[in-house]
Design a protein around this motif. Structure first.
Motif, short mmCIF file in Angstrom:
data_model
loop_
_atom_site.label_atom_id
_atom_site.label_comp_id
_atom_site.label_asym_id
_atom_site.label_seq_id
_atom_site.Cartn_x
_atom_site.Cartn_y
_atom_site.Cartn_z
N TYR A 29 -6.82 20.45 -12.06
CA TYR A 29 -5.37 20.70 -12.07
C TYR A 29 -4.77 19.99 -10.87
N ASN A 54 -18.09 31.91 -17.05
CA ASN A 54 -16.63 32.02 -17.00
C ASN A 54 -16.10 31.27 -15.79
N GLY A 57 -15.09 25.68 -16.04
CA GLY A 57 -14.28 24.49 -16.30
C GLY A 57 -14.39 23.95 -17.71
N LYS A 58 -15.03 24.68 -18.61
CA LYS A 58 -15.25 24.17 -19.97
C LYS A 58 -13.95 23.91 -20.71
N SER A 59 -13.04 24.89 -20.69
CA SER A 59 -11.77 24.70 -21.39
C SER A 59 -10.97 23.56 -20.76
N1 LIG Z 1 -3.35 26.24 -15.43
C1 LIG Z 1 -4.25 26.32 -14.43
N2 LIG Z 1 -3.92 25.94 -13.18
C2 LIG Z 1 -4.82 25.98 -12.17
N3 LIG Z 1 -6.08 26.42 -12.32
C3 LIG Z 1 -6.46 26.81 -13.54
C4 LIG Z 1 -5.57 26.79 -14.66
N4 LIG Z 1 -6.23 27.24 -15.75
C5 LIG Z 1 -7.47 27.53 -15.33
N5 LIG Z 1 -7.61 27.28 -14.01
C6 LIG Z 1 -8.83 27.45 -13.20
O1 LIG Z 1 -9.73 26.42 -13.56
C7 LIG Z 1 -11.06 26.91 -13.51
C8 LIG Z 1 -11.75 26.59 -14.82
O2 LIG Z 1 -11.11 27.33 -15.87
P1 LIG Z 1 -11.52 27.14 -17.38
O3 LIG Z 1 -10.58 27.94 -18.18
O4 LIG Z 1 -11.64 25.69 -17.66
O5 LIG Z 1 -12.97 27.79 -17.35
P2 LIG Z 1 -13.96 28.09 -18.57
O6 LIG Z 1 -15.27 27.52 -18.19
O7 LIG Z 1 -13.35 27.64 -19.84
O8 LIG Z 1 -14.03 29.66 -18.50
P3 LIG Z 1 -14.23 30.80 -19.62
O9 LIG Z 1 -15.67 30.77 -20.02
O10 LIG Z 1 -13.88 32.04 -18.85
O11 LIG Z 1 -13.28 30.54 -20.75
C9 LIG Z 1 -10.99 28.40 -13.19
O12 LIG Z 1 -11.28 28.57 -11.84
C10 LIG Z 1 -9.55 28.75 -13.49
O13 LIG Z 1 -9.11 29.77 -12.62
#
Ligand SMILES: Nc1ncnc2c1ncn2[C@@H]1O[C@H](COP(=O)(O)OP(=O)(O)OP(=O)(O)O)[C@@H](O)[C@H]1O
Length: 245
Positions: A29, A54, A57-59
């Protein structure tokens, strides 16, 4: 102009450009990275699972791959072209299901599916929708509006929307969420059949059984990125939350 069908397109030969090629992609971001630097290629006939805990950073990675977020650095090509989710080519080829709230409150389930299907030029919209309503167990709810559905039924509707349109790349973020075990299994089996028929699938999942059925390869997302076999990835996520229900 020829009309589209709602089937995945034939697998390209390996010498053709990968459906997805991520090259030193840094997702994050602004200027803040959320995970390690990702490089991978995904061809038709392959399903790549992104796994990790969780917040890993996958999403963020998948949203960056499909151009919903700007990369901190690095590049992604889809079908050999720079990602631009506004182009006709991109919208024709790439089906994405991320957002649980991506629906119009006033439209019925079948109206949602009809808009997506007709909007992508599918010839036999009614037949296509009826088959997907059946597959996703929504036939009796075709005239219902989203707020009258359970969260799992809304999830089914959103997933169905990806199957009533053509696609050569399907990107799903935790498709197993809120689905019951039978639906998870049906979806996983179907996805694997579509991958075997040539679809390229990029999927984030926390479900080891789903992954084992669907994935042909995997990436473990963390501060350092690890390439894994599906078996290794299934073991890794099975031990993510050993004390969870
Ligand atoms: N819009 C945003 N702005 C800033 N940081 C963000 C934003 N969205 C998510 N993050 C941060 O980015 C990091 C990765 O988030 P992400 O959603 O990609 O994780 P993930 O691996 O998909 O998690 P999960 O398994 O919980 O879905 C996290 O630390 C989250 O707090």
């Amino acid at each position: 102009m020829s009309k589209a069908t709602n089937s995945p397109q034939k697998s390209p030969a390996r010498r053709e450009p990968a459906v997805v090629r991520a090259d030193k992609l840094q997702a994050g971001y602004g200027t803040t990275a959320v995970c390690g630097v990702v490089s991978f290629s995904l061809h038709g006939g392959q399903a790549m699972a992104l796994v990790g805990p969780n917040g890993a950073g996958k999403s963020t990675v998948v949203k960056t791959v499909v151009g919903q977020l700007e990369a901190v650095s690095g590049t992604t090509l889809i079908n050999g072209a720079e990602v631009d989710d506004r182009t006709l080519d991109f919208r024709r080829e790439v089906a994405v299901v991320f957002d649980d709230d991506a629906f119009f409150p006033a439209l019925t389930v079948e109206e949602h599916l009809a808009i997506v299907s007709a909007g992508h030029g599918v010839e036999d919209v009614e037949e296509t929708i009826s088959a997907e309503l059946e597959f996703f167990g929504l036939a009796a709810l075709a005239k219902s509006r989203p707020y009258n559905l359970s969260s799992g039924q809304r999830r089914r509707m959103l997933l169905a929307s990806a199957f009533v349109r053509p696609r050569s790349l399907l990107v799903l973020d935790e498709p197993e969420q809120r689905l019951d075990t039978a639906m998870r299994h049906r979806l996983a089996t179907r996805l694997r059949a579509e991958v075997d028929a040539g679809l390229a699938l990029l999927v984030v999942t926390h479900d080891p059984d789903f992954l084992s059925t669907v994935a042909t390869k995997a990436l473990f997302i963390a501060d350092t990125i690890h390439t894994m076999t599906p078996t290794q990835a299934a073991v890794a996520i099975a031990s993510e939350n050993p004390h969870a229900d």
